[in-house]
Design an enzyme around this catalytic site. Sequence first.
Site, PDB file in Angstrom:
ATOM      1  NE  ARG A 153      -4.902  15.132  -8.249  1.00 53.47           N
ATOM      2  CZ  ARG A 153      -4.920  16.438  -8.768  1.00 53.47           C
ATOM      3  NH1 ARG A 153      -6.008  17.009  -9.322  1.00 53.47           N
ATOM      4  NH2 ARG A 153      -3.840  17.109  -8.819  1.00 53.47           N
ATOM      5  CG  ASP A 182       0.937   5.643  -6.749  1.00 51.74           C
ATOM      6  OD1 ASP A 182       1.059   4.459  -6.546  1.00 51.74           O
ATOM      7  OD2 ASP A 182       1.412   6.479  -6.512  1.00 51.74           O
ATOM      8  CB  SER A 195      -0.130   5.502  -3.552  1.00 53.45           C
ATOM      9  OG  SER A 195      -1.084   5.992  -4.422  1.00 53.45           O
TER      10      SER A 195
END
Length: 430
Positions: A70, A187, A134
Site C-alpha cells: 500500500r 504495522d 511489518s
Amino acid sequence: MSDKLNDIEHTFHISRGEIKKFMRDFHSEMERGLRGLSSSLAMLPTYAGRPKGTERGNFLAIDLGGTNLRIAAARLKGRRKMGSYVSDKFVLEKKHITNTGKALFDFIASCTRDFMARHKINLKEKHNIGFTFSFPVRKKRISEGILVGWTKGFSARGVKGKNVVRLLNRSLEKYIPRTSAIAITNDTVSTLVAKSYEDPCSDVGVILGTGTNACYYEKISNIEKLQTSGISSGEMIVNIEWGNFNGFKRTRFDRALDRASENPGRQFLEKMVSGLYIGNLAGLILADFWNCIKPKDFKAEYISEIESDTQKNLPGVNRVLRRFGVQDLGLSERKMVKKICAMVSVRAARLAAAAIASVVTKMDPALAKKHTIAIDGSVYEKHPGFSKLVKLTLKEIFGERAANITLKLTKDASCKGAAIVAATLSREER
Ligand code: BGC
C-alpha cells in the site's frame, strides 16, 4: 469417526488454567526479552514514542508486510487531525516476495513513482516517506531497520541482516531521486501511533491479520537492554513480536504445518492464530478425514465461509468441500466439518485474547486503569464471530474488570501511522 474427532477436539481445547499459564509464561518471556536474554519474545525497541498530536506536514507512506503493498500520501494538520489522505493498493505476487531483495525494492520504488504520477505529486520535489515494514527489525534509531528474519511466506534473498531503509532508498534513488524513506515502523506501531494521535489514551497496538503481533508503550527504565544507549527516561514503543511466542502446547497438526512452512521452528503463535495459517490448519485436520483435501489450498476465507453458514442443512459446507473434490456429504459430516473449523478459530481467538491480556497486565497488573487497544487485521475484522470471542475470553479472564479494556478497530492505520512517525522527526533530523 466421532471418537477420532473428539480426541482432536480435546487437543485444541484451551482451558482457563492453560490461559493463566500462558499469561505467566508470556510475562516471563517479556521480561527476559526486555533484559536482552534469550526469549521467544524479541521485545524490540522501536525508537518511536507517543505522538504529541501536533505533528504536521505532508508525507508519503509505504506499507509492506501484508497481502498487498500500500502506498499513501497524507497531510497531517496538527491538532490531532488528519487532513487529506489518498492511498492505493498494489498486488504483491509470489515472485515479488520470494525473488531477490533488489527485485522487491525496485518493484516498491516503481509503484511509488506510479502512485506519485497518478496523484500528481511533483516527482522533482523532495518528499519524505514513512515506511511501515511489518517484519522483525533491530534498530538503533528510527531511520534504521535491520531485518532479523522474514515471516509470513516472504523470502526475498539478500535482505536478512541488512538495513531495509538503505535497500529501499537505493531503489528509490533510481526511480525518484529526490524522494527517500526517513523513518521505519512496524504495522502494530503505526496502528498504535495513528490511534494515539487522535486519542492519547491508547496504549497497545495489535494486528490480527495475515500475521499477528502487538506493541505497547513501555517505560524506558524497564527496557534494561537499552541501558547502555544513554536514553533513560520517558517511554518508548516496544514491538513485542508475539507471533514467535512458543510457551504452550501444540498439536500434531501444528507440528505438521510448521514443518512444511517457509520458517520452521519459528512463529508458533502466529501459526495458530493468523490468517495466513488458520485455513491451512483446518485443511490439515480435514485431510485426516477426507484425504483428497490439499491442506495448503485451504484458505482462511473457506473457514469464514463455512462458519458463516447458519442454514439448517449447511449448504455452504458442501459448496466449499466440492471445490476439493469431496462430493455431497451427509448432514452429520457437514456438522463435523463445521466443528473442525470452529475448533481452529475458537482456539485462535482464545490465544489472541490471552496474549492481549498478558500485555495489558504487564503494564497494569491489577487492571486498575482504562486501556484502549488499537486493533486491525482481516482476521479480527472479518472472521465471523472472532472479535466477539476475543472479548468474551477477556471477560472470562478478568470478569467485570474486562470493562477497562476497549478494543478499537483501527482501519488502514499502517500508512497514517508511518506518516505521523516520520513527522515526529524534527526538521533538522529530516
Ligand atoms: C511480523 C510482525 C508483524 C505481524 C503482523 C508478523 O509476521 O513478524 O512484525 O507486525 O506479522 O503483520
